[in-house]
Design an enzyme around this catalytic site. Sequence first.
Site: not given
Length: 330
Positions: A114, A197, A200
């Site tokens: 991240k 996958k 969102k």
Amino acid sequence: DQRPRVFSGIQPTADSFHLGNYLGALRNWVAMQETHDAFYCVVDQHAITMGHDPIALRNRTRISAAQLLALGLDPERCTLFVQSHVPEHAQLSWVLQCITGFGEASRMVQFKDKSAKSGQDGTTVGLFAYPILQAADILLYQADQVPVGEDQRQHLELTRDLAQRFNSRFGRTFNLPAAYILQDTAKIFDLQDPTAKMSKSSSSPAGIIDLLEDPARSAKKIKSAVTDTGREILYDEENKPGVSNLLTIFAALTTRTIDELLEQYDGRGYGDLKKDLADAVVGFVKPVQERTRAFLEDPGYLDKVLAVGAEKARAVAAPTLAEAYQHVGF
Ligand code: ADP
Ligand code: NA
């Protein structure tokens, strides 16, 4: 309560949960109410590590809680609460940060991933400390089990290391939580890119079924899901990931198994499968949406549920923090 205690949290980072969240995680939350002494937390403090909008966060926290109730969490049978309502999470997190090595925290793969995206100046200390707050979430409740997917395994290991370190340095305080391997869980893939996958953060909204979107839109997404070459309905994750994903969703949403579905659709086309699955998805989301709306339209009730949940959570978290404070010399 003699049942094993379980703790699990979910971030309020979207306006709706998606079908992957439900079939991969939340469905099990509902089931574990029966078998576990379950603590479920909407982790709003985890949702501010990468920049956020305050009004959106407050709304999403409420919508998340309403959806959890609509999906079947029963405040009489589990403890459902919002992380920021229980100040002990942040308080214990500080103590745990002070026994975590800088190198140890730097090795967390999720942080590396991240922070690589936002660069050093765009990365916050909060994102760095995120797994330590997660350790506090779990240890405050003396959880026996934590349901974890692959991506959270390293964080649970850190939690166990910190518990052990604290206990041996300052005296036995924390229970060591174990990973709980979920039995009946499905990994759901993106409808437009069935090798990724459903998430969102997916690039194409057509790839995700949001539980709160217009059901007609969901039906359309199922019908235009990417399928594979050939015409036969087979379960083959490698060569037919699109059709296999649809079968997985169908089996997870109904009482039928994948084998039963294969028999039922033997000799039939993708169109039949998609049409029937679209009906099943619509049949599932409609009542969930109605219940979610009803909870959101009764803010007094939702406030009450969350206040009672926070009180039940604090009844466990406060004594744990007091013991930790005592042991650490406060
Ligand atoms: P997202 O990938 O949309 O950001 P999160 O990482 O917030 O979702 O995941 C919340 C929970 O939902 C986790 O327990 C995660 O394992 C589960 N989950 C998310 N996406 C899927 C998926 N596509 N299939 C199965 N489970 C999923
Ligand atoms: Na099934």
